[in-house]
Design a protein around this motif. Structure first.
Motif, PDB file in Angstrom:
ATOM      1  N   GLN A   1      -2.547  89.988  -0.360  1.00  0.00           N
ATOM      2  CA  GLN A   1      -3.919  89.508  -0.525  1.00  0.00           C
ATOM      3  C   GLN A   1      -4.052  88.288  -1.434  1.00  0.00           C
ATOM      4  OE1 GLN A   1      -6.222  92.999  -1.659  1.00  0.00           O
ATOM      5  NE2 GLN A   1      -6.350  93.672   0.473  1.00  0.00           N
ATOM      6  N   LEU A   2      -2.944  87.680  -1.815  1.00  0.00           N
ATOM      7  CA  LEU A   2      -3.025  86.450  -2.602  1.00  0.00           C
ATOM      8  C   LEU A   2      -3.119  85.247  -1.669  1.00  0.00           C
ATOM      9  CD1 LEU A   2      -0.627  86.835  -5.656  1.00  0.00           C
ATOM     10  CD2 LEU A   2      -3.092  87.211  -5.505  1.00  0.00           C
ATOM     11  N   GLU A   3      -3.602  84.133  -2.217  1.00  0.00           N
ATOM     12  CA  GLU A   3      -3.774  82.934  -1.407  1.00  0.00           C
ATOM     13  C   GLU A   3      -2.419  82.293  -1.106  1.00  0.00           C
ATOM     14  OE1 GLU A   3      -6.475  80.076  -3.007  1.00  0.00           O
ATOM     15  OE2 GLU A   3      -6.565  78.910  -1.142  1.00  0.00           O
ATOM     16  N   VAL A   4      -2.282  81.817   0.115  1.00  0.00           N
ATOM     17  CA  VAL A   4      -1.082  81.096   0.539  1.00  0.00           C
ATOM     18  C   VAL A   4      -1.318  79.627   0.230  1.00  0.00           C
ATOM     19  CG1 VAL A   4       0.488  80.610   2.443  1.00  0.00           C
ATOM     20  CG2 VAL A   4      -0.771  82.771   2.386  1.00  0.00           C
ATOM     21  N   LEU A   5      -0.461  79.043  -0.595  1.00  0.00           N
ATOM     22  CA  LEU A   5      -0.674  77.688  -1.089  1.00  0.00           C
ATOM     23  C   LEU A   5       0.485  76.767  -0.721  1.00  0.00           C
ATOM     24  CD1 LEU A   5      -1.862  78.703  -4.669  1.00  0.00           C
ATOM     25  CD2 LEU A   5      -3.337  77.942  -2.794  1.00  0.00           C
ATOM     26  N   GLN A   6       0.193  75.482  -0.730  1.00  0.00           N
ATOM     27  CA  GLN A   6       1.220  74.461  -0.566  1.00  0.00           C
ATOM     28  C   GLN A   6       1.023  73.424  -1.666  1.00  0.00           C
ATOM     29  OE1 GLN A   6       0.718  71.980   2.964  1.00  0.00           O
ATOM     30  NE2 GLN A   6      -1.476  72.417   3.017  1.00  0.00           N
ATOM     31  N   SER A   7       1.959  72.507  -1.793  1.00  0.00           N
ATOM     32  CA  SER A   7       1.832  71.465  -2.808  1.00  0.00           C
ATOM     33  C   SER A   7       1.389  70.165  -2.158  1.00  0.00           C
ATOM     34  CB  SER A   7       3.171  71.236  -3.514  1.00  0.00           C
ATOM     35  OG  SER A   7       3.095  70.118  -4.379  1.00  0.00           O
ATOM     36  N   TYR A   8       0.423  69.506  -2.782  1.00  0.00           N
ATOM     37  CA  TYR A   8      -0.013  68.195  -2.298  1.00  0.00           C
ATOM     38  C   TYR A   8       0.850  67.077  -2.870  1.00  0.00           C
ATOM     39  CZ  TYR A   8      -4.319  70.531  -0.758  1.00  0.00           C
ATOM     40  OH  TYR A   8      -5.231  71.351  -0.144  1.00  0.00           O
ATOM     41  N   GLY A   9       1.853  67.456  -3.639  1.00  0.00           N
ATOM     42  CA  GLY A   9       2.739  66.472  -4.237  1.00  0.00           C
ATOM     43  C   GLY A   9       2.956  66.767  -5.703  1.00  0.00           C
TER      44      GLY A   9
END
Length: 344
Positions: A275-283
């Motif tokens: 249930q945690l947010e799936v994140l990516q890096s913008y840099g």
């Protein structure tokens, strides 16, 4: 952070209006997911895009199911035909070759972003984002479901702030004010370039600022067909920004043969807890000034998992700030191209 706001221009007590906006946005996301699958793509069933209310607006993000995501789980897989690449934009735009040549002479590092922004305008993306279809020839674009899920209002981006916005008085005399002016000036030069290459295109500066802001905050830097390209990747760009390297999603373009391949995003590090947010890096390593100019948010000191501040307070001397010179504006564009080469 919450990079995907659903604009709210209603009074604070109009909660029903915001709820309606969330319903509309959620419907657009579901239609986008169906379109991705129709194009031969796949989205992990254990990841869901949710909408909520925060910062006086509706926001959205991708979240793991109760089972969570193990390391290496495929989050999404999109075939090349579902991506908007530089090559596609140059090929389909009637003025694509001329635009490419002019953009590379003006600012080679931003040429791909300029091409993509031009394609969005030519392909009717803004009309689709606004939900207005007036029968123009590009109203039925193959990418219309993607466009319909885009934010029509990018007023959170400094380059879109109107001249009379009170925030300008808050920034007066600061370095940030100078950066905002330089950015706006540089984008104005890009729009003039577009007008010279496509005088028949029915677009205003405000239209271009929307398209350029959409591209700058969403485009990925991928190697497609052995060629580095800026690309728009539907659905994947709904993931918000995070800073914890142990939980960020990873991605790449997997070449499967001449003219074929797919964008693949997987859970990285330790996976994603339930249930945690799936994140990516913008840099990695981007300053708050860069994040604010390109994405419309800034990170709080010591922010966890990319938690963003709702507002940015600045204070500076009450002195007149001269407009940016052409050199400063060009430098702002060069910095954009250089910093975004890390991810965007």
């Amino acid at each position: 952070c919450c990079r995907s706001p659903i604009p709210n221009t209603q009074p604070r007590d109009s909660s029903h209006v915001r709820c309606a906006a969330m319903v509309d946005m959620q419907r657009a996301v579901l239609e986008l997911e169906a379109w991705v699958r129709e194009r031969g793509g796949a989205i992990c069933p254990d990841v869901a895009v949710r909408s909520g209310v925060g910062f006086e607006a509706a926001v959205r993000g991708a979240f793991a199911a109760e089972s969570g995501l193990e390391l290496g789980t495929d989050i999404c897989r999109l075939p090349l035909r579902a991506l908007i690449t530089e090559a596609l934009a140059e090929e389909q735009l009637p003025f694509g070759e001329a635009m490419r040549g002019a953009a590379e002479q003006f600012q080679p590092q931003s040429a791909g972003l300029i091409l993509l922004a031009s394609f969005l305008l030519w392909d009717g993306a803004l009309d689709a984002a606004r939900g207005t279809c007036d029968g123009r020839r590009h109203a039925e674009s193959a990418f219309r479901p993607y466009y319909a899920a885009l934010n029509a209002d990018l007023s959170h981006l400094p380059s879109s702030w109107p001249a009379g916005d009170p925030v300008h008085s808050c920034l007066k005399g600061t370095r940030l004010e100078r950066l905002v002016k330089a950015k706006r000036h540089a984008l104005g030069l890009e729009f003039a370039l577009l007008q010279s290459c496509a005088p028949e295109l029915d677009a205003t500066l405000d239209h271009y600022l929307w398209a350029r802001g959409t591209v700058s905050s969403r485009a990925y830097a991928l190697t497609v067909g052995g060629r580095p390209q800026r690309c728009l990747v539907p659905w994947a760009d709904l993931l918000n920004h995070g800073t914890d390297r142990d939980s960020l999603a990873t991605y790449s373009f997997v070449q499967e043969g001449p003219g074929s391949g797919c964008f693949l995003m997987r859970s990285g590090g330790c996976g994603v807890a339930p249930q945690l947010e799936v994140l990516q890096s913008y840099g990695a390593g981007k300053s708050n000034a860069t994040l604010l100019l390109d994405y419309g948010f800034a990170l709080a000191p010591g922010a966890q998992l990319g938690e963003a501040m709702a507002t940015v307070s600045v204070r500076g001397p009450e002195v007149a700030t001269p407009p940016p010179t052409d050199w400063e504006a060009s430098a702002a564009v060069r910095e954009e191209g250089g910093t975004k080469s890390m991810l965007w």
